[in-house]
Each structure stands twice: as C-alpha cells, then as structure tokens.
Design an enzyme around this catalytic site. Structure first.
Site, mmCIF file in Angstrom:
data_model
loop_
_atom_site.group_PDB
_atom_site.id
_atom_site.type_symbol
_atom_site.label_atom_id
_atom_site.label_comp_id
_atom_site.label_asym_id
_atom_site.label_seq_id
_atom_site.Cartn_x
_atom_site.Cartn_y
_atom_site.Cartn_z
ATOM 1 N N TRP A 24 -136.595 -37.393 -0.923
ATOM 2 C CA TRP A 24 -137.063 -38.766 -1.105
ATOM 3 C C TRP A 24 -136.045 -39.794 -0.623
ATOM 4 O O TRP A 24 -136.324 -40.976 -0.588
ATOM 5 C CB TRP A 24 -137.408 -39.035 -2.573
ATOM 6 C CG TRP A 24 -136.349 -38.594 -3.528
ATOM 7 C CD1 TRP A 24 -135.222 -39.275 -3.862
ATOM 8 C CD2 TRP A 24 -136.310 -37.362 -4.254
ATOM 9 N NE1 TRP A 24 -134.484 -38.554 -4.754
ATOM 10 C CE2 TRP A 24 -135.127 -37.370 -5.032
ATOM 11 C CE3 TRP A 24 -137.160 -36.254 -4.338
ATOM 12 C CZ2 TRP A 24 -134.774 -36.316 -5.863
ATOM 13 C CZ3 TRP A 24 -136.795 -35.217 -5.168
ATOM 14 C CH2 TRP A 24 -135.631 -35.244 -5.915
ATOM 15 N N GLU A 37 -139.301 -41.296 -8.440
ATOM 16 C CA GLU A 37 -138.616 -41.963 -9.558
ATOM 17 C C GLU A 37 -139.245 -41.595 -10.899
ATOM 18 O O GLU A 37 -138.550 -41.419 -11.891
ATOM 19 C CB GLU A 37 -138.625 -43.493 -9.375
ATOM 20 C CG GLU A 37 -137.774 -43.982 -8.213
ATOM 21 C CD GLU A 37 -136.299 -43.636 -8.366
ATOM 22 O OE1 GLU A 37 -135.837 -43.423 -9.496
ATOM 23 O OE2 GLU A 37 -135.609 -43.549 -7.334
ATOM 24 N N GLY A 81 -142.135 -31.906 -18.945
ATOM 25 C CA GLY A 81 -141.951 -32.601 -20.224
ATOM 26 C C GLY A 81 -142.207 -34.096 -20.126
ATOM 27 O O GLY A 81 -142.602 -34.599 -19.076
ATOM 28 N N TYR A 120 -135.444 -50.604 -13.852
ATOM 29 C CA TYR A 120 -134.745 -49.662 -12.975
ATOM 30 C C TYR A 120 -135.655 -49.152 -11.854
ATOM 31 O O TYR A 120 -135.307 -49.213 -10.666
ATOM 32 C CB TYR A 120 -134.186 -48.462 -13.778
ATOM 33 C CG TYR A 120 -133.879 -47.306 -12.885
ATOM 34 C CD1 TYR A 120 -132.741 -47.317 -12.097
ATOM 35 C CD2 TYR A 120 -134.782 -46.243 -12.742
ATOM 36 C CE1 TYR A 120 -132.483 -46.296 -11.206
ATOM 37 C CE2 TYR A 120 -134.531 -45.214 -11.851
ATOM 38 C CZ TYR A 120 -133.381 -45.241 -11.089
ATOM 39 O OH TYR A 120 -133.148 -44.242 -10.198
ATOM 40 N N ASP A 138 -129.042 -47.540 -13.992
ATOM 41 C CA ASP A 138 -129.476 -46.391 -14.788
ATOM 42 C C ASP A 138 -128.242 -45.747 -15.416
ATOM 43 O O ASP A 138 -127.147 -46.305 -15.342
ATOM 44 C CB ASP A 138 -130.273 -45.388 -13.929
ATOM 45 C CG ASP A 138 -129.394 -44.661 -12.919
ATOM 46 O OD1 ASP A 138 -128.245 -45.110 -12.688
ATOM 47 O OD2 ASP A 138 -129.831 -43.635 -12.382
ATOM 48 N N CYS A 199 -112.426 -37.069 -9.745
ATOM 49 C CA CYS A 199 -111.721 -38.300 -9.352
ATOM 50 C C CYS A 199 -110.944 -38.113 -8.046
ATOM 51 O O CYS A 199 -110.748 -39.070 -7.284
ATOM 52 C CB CYS A 199 -110.781 -38.754 -10.453
ATOM 53 S SG CYS A 199 -111.635 -39.077 -12.005
ATOM 54 N N CYS A 208 -109.675 -47.750 -10.102
ATOM 55 C CA CYS A 208 -110.501 -47.387 -11.260
ATOM 56 C C CYS A 208 -109.671 -47.495 -12.549
ATOM 57 O O CYS A 208 -108.668 -46.805 -12.724
ATOM 58 C CB CYS A 208 -111.022 -45.959 -11.101
ATOM 59 S SG CYS A 208 -111.913 -45.408 -12.573
#
Ligand code: SF4
Length: 353
Positions: A24, A37, A81, A120, A138, A199, A208
């Site tokens: 997608w 989505e 689900g 979202y 999100d 990281c 960060c």
C-alpha cells in the site's frame, strides 16, 4: 533548529535508506489506502498484509465492496479481530457508493466525516492519496516524537494529544506530506520500536533527547493503565446427525454479527457438572444427557481476556431451541459463516473444516 534537523534527516532517511516495502506504500488510490489503514488499525503490518491482498483482489473498488454480501466480507475479515472495523468499513463503502456516487471525498473534512475514520486515518488518506498537508499522529508518531523531543506529557491525556498534534503539524514537510508521514511511521515501526529501539541506525539520533539522557525506557508516558476484564465463556456444541447449532451474536458486545455455538457465560470457570445446573442449560429440551468436555482456549482482546471452554452434546435429532435466532447448520457448510477467532480455532482443531 532541532525541528528542522528532524524533518530534514527523516525525509533523507526515507529517500535513501528506508527499505520497508509494503504493497500500500506509494498507493494513490484513496479506496485502497483506506482499506489498508482500516486493516492496520490495531494490527501489525505483517499480519494485516495477507488480508489487504485478499480484500483488494476480492473487492478492487469501493463499489464492489459496497455490493458484497455481509457474510462474505466477515468471512474474509475472520481472524483479524476488532470486528467493529469491518462493520464500519462496509457501512462506509455503502455510503460512498450510494450517497457519493462511488467517489471518495477529496478534502480532509469530507474524509473525516466518514464512519470509522478518525483524524489519523483521515490524515493518512488525505496526504497519501491527495498530497494534502495533514500530519498523521498514531502510536508510532507519539513514540518517536516523545523520545526525540523528550516530552513526558501523557500521550493519552487531552493536553498530550494537543501538544503532539501541534508538534506533528509543525514538523510536517508540506511539500511531500505523504512521504514525510510514511517516513515517521516507518521509523517508529522499524527503528524507534517500543522495546530495544535501534538507535545505532537512527537518522535523528544526534539530537534525540531520550537517547542522550537515557530516557528511552521512560518515554512515551501513558497516564491510564488499561483495565482488563476476564470473562468465562462455556460453549456447548450441540450436534444432531451431521448438523451443529449456531447463532449470530447480537449488538452491544464483542464479536458482534459473528456466529458461535450455544454460549453460557458465567462469572467463573465451570466444569460440565456445574454447567449442567445453569439455567440456559436447564431450559434445553434434552432430557438427561451428559456433556463432554472438549478443551479450552484463551483469547486476549484489548480490554478483555476471554477464557473459553468447549463441551459437546450429541442429540438424536435437531430440537427446537429456546432462542429463535439460531439455526442448525450442516457441518460441511460451517465454513460459509464467520466465527470469532477462538471458536474458529476450536472448530478447525476438531476438523470441522
Ligand atoms: Fe528513537 Fe533511538 Fe532514534 Fe531516539 S535515537 S528517536 S530513541 S531510535
């Protein structure tokens, strides 16, 4: 300064390093983006992928989905689900086909007004399909932003939602909103993961805050702990010759519109003797037949854990059940019906399919 750096490095990483390939991605058809989505809400990409492919193949356009039989759509959804998603998806497809001439709205507000679509999903469709400047927020985005900027405002608080939404808007690369949104979601899914983020491979590690101050395990912050309710389901598989009695679950509870055998819910787990004393069982016109315990399965949902026990009962012939909604179905035809995951697993294990 750190904001500009974040956007620039993220976009660069997406263009040159990010290799996450999913069908997608780069999609411009609003219907297919919407489908992906909806499938991916509460579902990991790898688990959702085969469902997305099946849906696109069976229903290549929103009009085809709108015309589909409800039972077939639920069958295809089986195992994913959160069946409310499926219900809303079908309702929205029918609304688009009947009220909007089969065309997806092209503005953010129009997309947001559709059933089952929150900010979202609306931002994802608006930016991926039409390049509109809306930032997605999100779980992945909350995690990346709270760690990178060292924000400890709870992400599930009203204040947190406002802070992160404003920050996400500010950071959005408006010249390529779709690419930027994809980049931050991919970074959260593949590098800045909930546990053990990588990281060392992170494009924004230099500035960060969580990385520099050792706060990775503390961020993001959530204010509420999820309360999980335990429920005890006792399924009685009533057999008569080559048929099984099933009924459709009604509205207002989990697994709405899915099918199941006779259910007795209780506040605790029962054995066959205790089950036979329950009112739902005593109401059955079956005389003194003995239940056979067949096994148990557990299913974790977001707010509930369902402990299911299965019992069988073989009758000489089909009986008139107290509940009118159910029916006797030939065992070889059971596969035409959609069942909750637990029931399906049990039926499959017992080789009904
Ligand atoms: Fe996440 Fe680590 Fe990157 Fe910080 S450096 S954004 S914690 S992956």
């Amino acid at each position: 300064m750190n904001k500009k750096y974040f956007t620039k490095e993220l976009v660069r990483w997406h263009a040159h390093v990010n290799m996450r390939s999913l069908p997608w991605k780069e999609e411009k058809d609003a219907y297919k983006i919407w489908l992906s989505e909806i499938i991916l809400q509460q579902t990991r990409a790898q688990q959702g992928l085969p469902y997305y492919l099946k849906f696109v193949e069976a229903y290549p356009s929103v009009k085809k989905l709108a015309r589909a039989e409800e039972e077939s759509v639920y069958r295809l959804w089986q195992g994913l689900g959160y069946y409310n998603r499926c219900k809303n998806m079908l309702a929205t497809a029918r609304y688009i086909a009947e009220e909007l001439g089969g065309k997806f709205p092209k503005e953010y507000e129009g997309i947001l007004a559709l059933k089952g679509i929150g900010p979202y999903t609306a931002a994802a469709i608006a930016s991926f399909a039409y390049g509109l400047p809306y930032a997605v927020v999100d779980g992945n985005v909350y995690r990346v932003l709270s760690r990178y900027f060292g924000i400890d405002t709870p992400i599930d608080s009203t204040e947190g939602k406002r802070v992160f939404a404003e920050l996400a808007d500010e950071l959005l690369d408006k010249s390529d909103s779709g690419g930027y949104n994809q980049a931050i979601m991919d970074l959260g899914a593949t590098v800045c993961t909930p546990q053990n983020p990588n990281c060392g491979e992170c494009p924004v590690q230099k500035h960060c805050v969580a990385y520099k101050q050792g706060l990775i395990g503390e961020l993001p912050v959530k204010s509420k702990k999820l309360k999980v309710r335990k429920r005890y389901f006792h399924y009685i598989l009533l057999h008569a010759a080559d048929t099984l009695w099933i009924h459709k679950r009604s509205a207002g509870d989990i697994w709405e519109n899915l099918h199941e055998p006779l259910l007795v819910e209780h506040t605790s787990q029962l054995d066959s003797k205790e089950l036979q004393k329950q009112e739902a069982y005593l109401l059955l016109p079956i005389g003194k037949q003995v239940l056979t315990f067949e096994g148990s399965l557990s299913q974790k949902l977001t707010h509930q854990t369902v402990e299911s026990r299965f019992f069988s009962l073989h009758l000489d012939k089909a009986i008139q059940m107290p509940e009118n909604a159910g029916k006797w179905v030939k065992i070889k035809e059971l596969k035409k019906y959609a069942f909750p995951k637990t029931v399906l697993s049990f039926l499959e294990k017992k080789l009904y399919f």
